[in-house]
Design a protein around this motif. Structure first.
Motif, PDB file in Angstrom:
ATOM      1  N   VAL A 291       0.850  -1.183   0.000  1.00 42.43           N
ATOM      2  CA  VAL A 291       0.000   0.000   0.000  1.00 42.43           C
ATOM      3  C   VAL A 291       0.888   1.236   0.000  1.00 42.43           C
ATOM      4  N   GLU A 292       0.496   2.254  -0.767  1.00 43.11           N
ATOM      5  CA  GLU A 292       1.237   3.520  -0.767  1.00 43.11           C
ATOM      6  C   GLU A 292       0.874   4.316   0.479  1.00 43.11           C
ATOM      7  N   SER A 293       1.887   4.822   1.150  1.00 43.30           N
ATOM      8  CA  SER A 293       1.601   5.654   2.308  1.00 43.30           C
ATOM      9  C   SER A 293       2.664   6.740   2.398  1.00 43.30           C
ATOM     10  N   GLU A 294       2.248   7.970   2.141  1.00 38.40           N
ATOM     11  CA  GLU A 294       3.163   9.122   2.117  1.00 38.40           C
ATOM     12  C   GLU A 294       4.391   8.838   1.266  1.00 38.40           C
ATOM     13  N   GLY A 295       4.172   8.278   0.109  1.00 33.74           N
ATOM     14  CA  GLY A 295       5.261   8.018  -0.825  1.00 33.74           C
ATOM     15  C   GLY A 295       5.990   6.723  -0.568  1.00 33.74           C
ATOM     16  N   LYS A 317      11.136   3.026   1.219  1.00 28.48           N
ATOM     17  CA  LYS A 317      10.964   4.417   1.650  1.00 28.48           C
ATOM     18  C   LYS A 317      10.639   5.288   0.437  1.00 28.48           C
ATOM     19  N   SER A 318      10.228   6.540   0.701  1.00 28.46           N
ATOM     20  CA  SER A 318       9.821   7.406  -0.408  1.00 28.46           C
ATOM     21  C   SER A 318      10.995   7.692  -1.350  1.00 28.46           C
ATOM     22  N   ASP A 319      12.246   7.603  -0.853  1.00 33.28           N
ATOM     23  CA  ASP A 319      13.389   7.827  -1.749  1.00 33.28           C
ATOM     24  C   ASP A 319      13.824   6.546  -2.472  1.00 33.28           C
ATOM     25  N   GLY A 320      13.027   5.514  -2.332  1.00 36.49           N
ATOM     26  CA  GLY A 320      13.334   4.271  -3.051  1.00 36.49           C
ATOM     27  C   GLY A 320      14.210   3.301  -2.270  1.00 36.49           C
ATOM     28  N   ALA A 321      14.725   3.739  -1.117  1.00 40.83           N
ATOM     29  CA  ALA A 321      15.615   2.862  -0.349  1.00 40.83           C
ATOM     30  C   ALA A 321      14.822   1.761   0.355  1.00 40.83           C
ATOM     31  N   THR A 322      15.450   0.612   0.502  1.00 42.17           N
ATOM     32  CA  THR A 322      14.818  -0.472   1.247  1.00 42.17           C
ATOM     33  C   THR A 322      15.348  -0.455   2.679  1.00 42.17           C
ATOM     34  N   LEU A 323      14.695  -1.199   3.551  1.00 44.78           N
ATOM     35  CA  LEU A 323      15.039  -1.120   4.979  1.00 44.78           C
ATOM     36  C   LEU A 323      15.328  -2.494   5.591  1.00 44.78           C
ATOM     37  N   TYR A 324      15.576  -2.438   6.887  1.00 42.03           N
ATOM     38  CA  TYR A 324      15.835  -3.651   7.680  1.00 42.03           C
ATOM     39  C   TYR A 324      14.707  -4.671   7.493  1.00 42.03           C
TER      40      TYR A 324
END
Ligand code: ARG
Length: 585
Positions: A291-295, A317-324
């Motif tokens: 789901v999209e949420s604030e980018g 994340k909105s900048d395209g980065a992935t996370l833990y």
């Protein structure tokens, strides 16, 4: 094989049935009044309700039925309706003899073997291994051994933190220090050097310097983020540097874990999850799970009935980065594909509990993990100093694992030298073995979820509830067996002829119950509690029995068989805890 307590329950149940009562009431438990009896059955109380009879009358009837039973030396009905039991020494010895002849005397009953992926250790590459990762390694190693003892196939994966910003920081810092290196020359097309341009000690200096710099120098922080981005997109020179960082760090990590008696089957890391991420995201997108949420792209995981708010699991994340969470979810995809596990178990600090709650919910909701596969996170507490705050060095810095082990080892070595039992060379070797036991037992004897206080003197004491005390007990038995000098492997156990012999035999018979609990609850502390009780019974028996001067050969061989079996049981326990005993101490 069957547990002693189950055999006793079966005999008492049969007596209930023979007396005309419900056999389900015949359950036997270990006595909570060891001064009165060894085992007890409280079933006359519930039986009284359906039989409309006073419990003591029922207890009397059952006791009468137990008259000729081979299992009991005595059975007594006590008001208001307890049945107090003592085991017959012959039946106890016969039971222990069966245990002794089995290859895993601590396992009783049937267990369906599972395949388990155990994620523990979790150090971050290029950062020095510190005691924050200590508990994960120690507890994980023990759980791995306990599961395997019970027949599970366990894949122990270290899951290195090897793909994050720390790599970008190191690369950016190296670039400032050594811009001439070919890794930073975009036109370089040749082969990069086989030797890393740094040693492990340099690397361990580079990371904290770069990390500190990034906090005050915005331009540098930006460069580090860029370097991370380029690395993650496999920029050739950066990737080659990353491989150097990995080789140097992993060699160092292996050496450290070896000193701790910790080993992993798989040395994968966050970087190995990378190829699984794009197809996973694509699939989740197609499924409509993202789901999209604030980018950002998230999986909502809040559920009805949540007591606290569970935020959505953010994957992009909105900048395209992935996370833990993204790497953890992708790693689950990989593990499900590779191993089809029945269980995935993670061991980290309890501060990561919410993270795992989110990831697990996302994994279930998206079908990445089917219902049949268990997901568990054991979040452990902190190791504190005597001031009750997270353990630090004297100067207040983060204590390195190596330093900690060295400190304990030299403390123990000093103690051994004072006892003057060993040569300096043997003392040094023995101190290493004892130090690992002191450290691990000090940790594992606590409930994992609790914080505990690291106390060098207490953990290293040869008396009391400590690892060295267990080793001391084993060494004591080894010494008796050695002085006795015969072949004890073939000797059979004999019926106990003293109270302390019987207590020791009962403690040994209790092993499957106690280890079974450790297995069921993934709780090494249950192994510690059992080993401590067993060692107590050994020492009491030792003090009250003239083992080596006993003139009756038959009696003596029974004693030797008994302590030899106790040694094996204690050695099993310490092996499950991840340490071993020296020959002498
Ligand atoms: N590297 C992480 C840390 O230092 C621990 C990794 C635990 N395992 C996992 N699959 N997330 O906090």
């Amino acid at each position: 094989m069957e547990k002693l307590i189950d055999k006793l329950s079966a005999a008492v149940s049969a007596a209930f049935a023979a007396a005309g009562y419900d056999p389900a009431c015949g359950k036997v438990t270990v006595s909570n009044r060891p001064d009165l009896c060894e085992f007890q059955c409280n079933g006359a109380m519930p039986a009284a309700k359906s039989a409309h009879k006073a419990p003591i009358l029922i207890a009397n009837d059952v006791v009468a039925q137990l008259g000729g039973c081979e299992f009991f030396a005595s059975a007594e009905a006590v008001a208001p309706g307890f049945i107090n039991l003592r085991v017959a020494p012959g039946a106890l010895a016969a039971h222990l003899e069966d245990m002794r002849l089995s290859d895993r005397p601590g396992v009783a009953g049937t267990h369906t073997p599972r395949t388990v992926v155990l994620d523990y250790g979790g150090p971050n590459v290029a950062k020095p291994l510190h005691i924050g990762h200590l508990r994960s390694a120690i507890i994980g190693e023990s759980i791995k051994r306990i599961y395997r003892y019970f027949g599970d196939t366990v894949i122990g994966d270290i899951h290195l933190g090897d793909w994050g910003l720390q790599m970008g920081l190191i690369i950016a810092e190296l670039r400032e220090r050594r811009p001439d290196l070919p890794y930073f020359d975009d036109d370089f097309a040749g082969d990069y050097p086989a030797e890393a341009p740094f040693t492990i000690s340099e690397l361990e200096e580079i990371y904290p310097t770069a990390s500190a710099k990034s906090k005050v120098d915005e331009a540098f922080a930006k460069k580090a983020h860029e370097a991370t981005y380029f690395l993650q997109n496999h920029k050739r020179g950066y990737y080659a540097l990353w491989e150097h960082i990995m080789r140097v760090s992993v060699a160092d990590l292996k050496r450290n874990y070896e000193n701790l008696n910790v080993s992993f089957d798989v040395w994968k890391g966050e970087s190995d999850a990378e190829p699984y991420i794009p197809p996973m995201l694509e699939k989740l997108e197609a499924q409509g799970a993202l789901v999209e949420s604030e980018g950002a792209k998230v999986i909502p995981v809040a559920a009805e009935g949540d007591k606290k708010e569970i935020p959505p699991c953010i994957l992009v994340k909105s900048d395209g980065a992935t996370l833990y969470a993204t790497t953890d979810l992708a790693t689950i995809v990989q593990r499900m594909e590779d191993y089809h596990p029945d269980k995935l178990l993670y061991l980290t600090d309890k501060r990561q509990s919410l993270h795992f709650e989110q990831v697990f919910r996302a994994a279930r909701k998206t079908g990445i993990v089917p219902e049949a596969t268990e997901l568990q996170h054991i979040g452990f507490g902190t190791m504190n100093g005597k001031d009750g705050k997270p353990f630090k060095t004297r100067s207040g810095g983060v204590m390195r694992l190596e330093t900690l082990i060295a400190d304990i080892t030299s403390y123990v070595e000093q103690k051994i030298l004072e006892n003057q039992t060993l040569s300096p060379a043997e003392a040094a070797e023995t101190a290493k073995v004892i130090a690992v036991a002191a450290l691990k037992y000090g940790d594992l004897s606590n409930l994992a979820t609790k914080d505990y206080i690291f106390d060098l003197e207490r953990f290293s004491a040869f008396e009391g509830n400590t690892g060295p005390y267990l080793l001391y007990t084993i060494v004591r038995i080894k010494s008796i067996l050695h002085r006795w000098g015969g072949d004890w492997q073939a000797l059979s156990l004999r019926p106990a002829d003293s109270d302390s012999a019987k207590q020791l035999q009962l403690a040994l018979a209790d092993m499957p119950d106690q280890l079974g609990m450790a297995y069921r609850d993934s709780a090494p502390n249950a192994v510690c509690a059992y080993a401590y009780a067993l060692a107590g019974a050994v020492n009491k028996f030792y003090h009250e029995t003239h083992i080596l001067t006993e003139e009756d050969r038959e009696k003596q061989s029974g004693y030797i068989a008994l302590i030899a079996f106790a040694k094996r049981a204690l050695e099993t326990c310490i092996d499950l805890l991840g340490f071993s005993a020296p020959e002498r101490m």
